[in-house]
Motif scaffolding. Structure first.
Motif, PDB file in Angstrom:
ATOM      1  N   GLY B 121       0.698  -1.262   0.003  1.00  0.00           N
ATOM      2  CA  GLY B 121      -0.062  -0.154   0.011  1.00  0.00           C
ATOM      3  C   GLY B 121       0.800   1.200   0.035  1.00  0.00           C
ATOM      4  N   VAL B 122       1.809   1.364   0.919  1.00  0.00           N
ATOM      5  CA  VAL B 122       2.656   2.425   0.764  1.00  0.00           C
ATOM      6  C   VAL B 122       3.581   2.353  -0.427  1.00  0.00           C
ATOM      7  N   ASP B 123       3.931   1.528  -1.032  1.00  0.00           N
ATOM      8  CA  ASP B 123       4.913   1.422  -2.209  1.00  0.00           C
ATOM      9  C   ASP B 123       3.786   2.088  -3.500  1.00  0.00           C
ATOM     10  N   LEU B 124       2.472   1.706  -3.428  1.00  0.00           N
ATOM     11  CA  LEU B 124       1.351   2.098  -4.380  1.00  0.00           C
ATOM     12  C   LEU B 124       1.527   3.591  -4.231  1.00  0.00           C
ATOM     13  N   LEU B 125       1.174   4.232  -3.105  1.00  0.00           N
ATOM     14  CA  LEU B 125       0.937   5.640  -2.968  1.00  0.00           C
ATOM     15  C   LEU B 125       2.188   6.209  -3.648  1.00  0.00           C
ATOM     16  N   SER B 126       3.570   5.857  -3.106  1.00  0.00           N
ATOM     17  CA  SER B 126       4.725   6.634  -3.507  1.00  0.00           C
ATOM     18  C   SER B 126       4.994   6.497  -4.933  1.00  0.00           C
ATOM     19  N   ARG B 131       5.513   8.792 -10.351  1.00  0.00           N
ATOM     20  CA  ARG B 131       5.107   8.708 -11.603  1.00  0.00           C
ATOM     21  C   ARG B 131       4.147   9.981 -12.279  1.00  0.00           C
ATOM     22  N   GLY B 132       4.134  10.671 -11.255  1.00  0.00           N
ATOM     23  CA  GLY B 132       3.191  11.884 -11.613  1.00  0.00           C
ATOM     24  C   GLY B 132       1.643  11.432 -12.011  1.00  0.00           C
ATOM     25  N   ILE B 211      -1.754 -11.162  -2.993  1.00  0.00           N
ATOM     26  CA  ILE B 211      -1.758 -10.741  -4.246  1.00  0.00           C
ATOM     27  C   ILE B 211      -1.392 -11.736  -5.311  1.00  0.00           C
ATOM     28  N   THR B 212      -2.139 -12.043  -5.987  1.00  0.00           N
ATOM     29  CA  THR B 212      -2.523 -13.007  -7.179  1.00  0.00           C
ATOM     30  C   THR B 212      -1.343 -12.885  -8.164  1.00  0.00           C
ATOM     31  N   PRO B 213      -0.924 -13.833  -8.964  1.00  0.00           N
ATOM     32  CA  PRO B 213      -0.176 -13.425 -10.059  1.00  0.00           C
ATOM     33  C   PRO B 213      -0.576 -12.464 -10.998  1.00  0.00           C
ATOM     34  N   ALA B 214      -1.699 -12.589 -11.363  1.00  0.00           N
ATOM     35  CA  ALA B 214      -2.066 -11.434 -12.254  1.00  0.00           C
ATOM     36  C   ALA B 214      -1.940 -10.149 -11.593  1.00  0.00           C
ATOM     37  N   GLY B 215      -2.059 -10.020 -10.132  1.00  0.00           N
ATOM     38  CA  GLY B 215      -2.041  -8.816  -9.878  1.00  0.00           C
ATOM     39  C   GLY B 215      -0.562  -8.423  -9.448  1.00  0.00           C
ATOM     40  N   ARG B 222       1.784  -1.359 -14.142  1.00  0.00           N
ATOM     41  CA  ARG B 222       0.853  -0.159 -14.097  1.00  0.00           C
ATOM     42  C   ARG B 222       1.704   0.558 -13.161  1.00  0.00           C
ATOM     43  N   PHE B 223       2.082   0.292 -12.125  1.00  0.00           N
ATOM     44  CA  PHE B 223       2.890   1.240 -10.907  1.00  0.00           C
ATOM     45  C   PHE B 223       4.063   0.930 -10.602  1.00  0.00           C
TER      46      PHE B 223
END
Lengths: 227, 227
Positions: B121-126, B131-132, B211-215, B222-223
């Motif tokens: 979650g933290v990595d997602l936000l950063s 990436r703007g 977190i699934t493989p697809a995830g 994406r991120f």
DNA sequence: ACGAGACTTCGGCCGCCGCCGAACCGATCG
DNA sequence: CGATCGGTTCGGCGGCGGCCGAAGTCTCGT
């Protein structure tokens, strides 16, 4: 299942006498056991027991000075957690409490640990942001060049604030306003400077602070807010 | 002096059985009294009493559905307050707890009320900020045009998220990482979408998520983060 | 209509913990 | 050195509150 951990901490906050003690220390100042016994409303021995528990739970730190023992919050995180719980308590449909005397003053301006909170604190932060003195950043607010100039005039040592181990300029959710005010090293340094220059004055036995006439003028001129 | 207010709330959080209940509801899902009795580790009557107290204290809300009663956290503010206390508990010099089983999973990825928390979650936000896709704002994060495009591809309805009464895109301090993750309506909508698309999967009896493989693939593409 | 299941209410037990007064320790001041 | 004061420790009291089993209410399924 596995006894959740935070229950112990919450229980420490949950006793009325201890809550009084914690609330009294929320302004960041250290106080002696005797003073705390008074605010807690219990005898000295009882207070001593509570203090020992709070220290054991790492909510308070103690500093011995001669025959006095000064207790203070162990960490800004403690103040943050308390504010979170307060926000919850304040928000819950008013429990039979029209409003306590002094409540209005407290909502208007008070210290939160070591920085300014309440209506004035919240306005201060939004003023700084609105006038481009502070810019939002990923974690901390960033001081713009205009902001650096302003803070230098006021006499805030930015370099020193940046050196501190704590966060530099963080938002802190205000329990009465439910909007953030400025915390972190910068919030603390700025607030300290306000006290030094006589813009703010502490009061006895309350976290509410008085805004002096000079302070009122300064807040309007420097930050464009009506304190 | 005046009985401090927040003590009642803290006391509600401070009982082990109630703390278990609250922790179980931290993922934002509603649960029945029976399920909660199980996680609390006490009998049904005892649980019923605890639930009544939590509802009276406005920490929980209840929804009656047939012969079931679904309990959930009354407000995101409750989750925020709990996280604050958890941060404190987690931070305090480790109490004789090497680490509980499942702790690593919990730290890696979990739900926090209704949004994603933990390392991921933290990595997602950063990642979003770096990436703007998201830009810091005075209160909420702002979605850039690049971010709007990305979120549309994923299928997040930005307009609907913006319409909600709650904050749009707020930081929420992560207790395990001690850095913010994305909360608010946007955090919730994004997380909900991850579950819908099978990128994340809930587990039984824990806030940790798989977190699934697809995830994993999606998070990388994406991120730009390694989940 | 009946029985089962979800949940709450009731009554009573028990233990924890907050509370105080008295005694104790150490530092300060005369 | 004694007196005083800040603070803690000790011992014992009392009550709040968490706990359970049994019984009651309501809803659903059949």
């Amino acid at each position: 299942m596995t006894a959740p951990y935070f229950a112990e901490v919450a229980a420490l906050m949950g006793d009325p006498a201890r809550a009084n003690i914690l609330a009294a220390l929320m302004d960041g100042r250290a106080q002696t056991a005797k003073e705390l016994a008074f605010v807690a409303g219990v005898s000295a021995p009882t207070t001593s027991g509570h203090l020992a528990k709070l220290v054991a739970g790492h909510l308070l730190a103690v500093e011995v000075q001669g025959r006095h023992r000064y207790y203070r919050l162990a960490d800004p995180l403690v103040a943050a957690a308390l504010e979170g719980v307060m926000a919850l308590a304040a928000h819950g449909p008013r429990r039979h409490r029209p409003h306590a005397p002094g409540d209005a003053e407290l909502r208007h301006a008070r210290t939160c640990y070591d920085h300014l909170a309440g209506e004035v604190g919240v306005d201060l932060l939004s003023g700084l942001l609105g006038r481009g003195h502070l810019a939002p950043g990923p974690r901390d607010y960033r001081v713009t060049s205009a902001g650096a100039a302003l803070l230098a005039e006021i006499g805030v040592d930015l370099a020193q604030a940046a050196r501190q181990r704590r966060g530099f300029a963080r938002p802190c959710l205000d329990w009465s306003e439910r909007r953030p005010h400025l915390a972190g090293a910068l919030g603390a340094a700025l607030t300290a400077r306000f006290f030094e220059k006589g813009y703010l004055a502490r009061r006895r036995d309350t976290r509410a602070v008085t805004i002096t006439p000079a302070g009122r003028r300064m807040f309007r001129e420097r930050f464009g807010i009506d304190a």
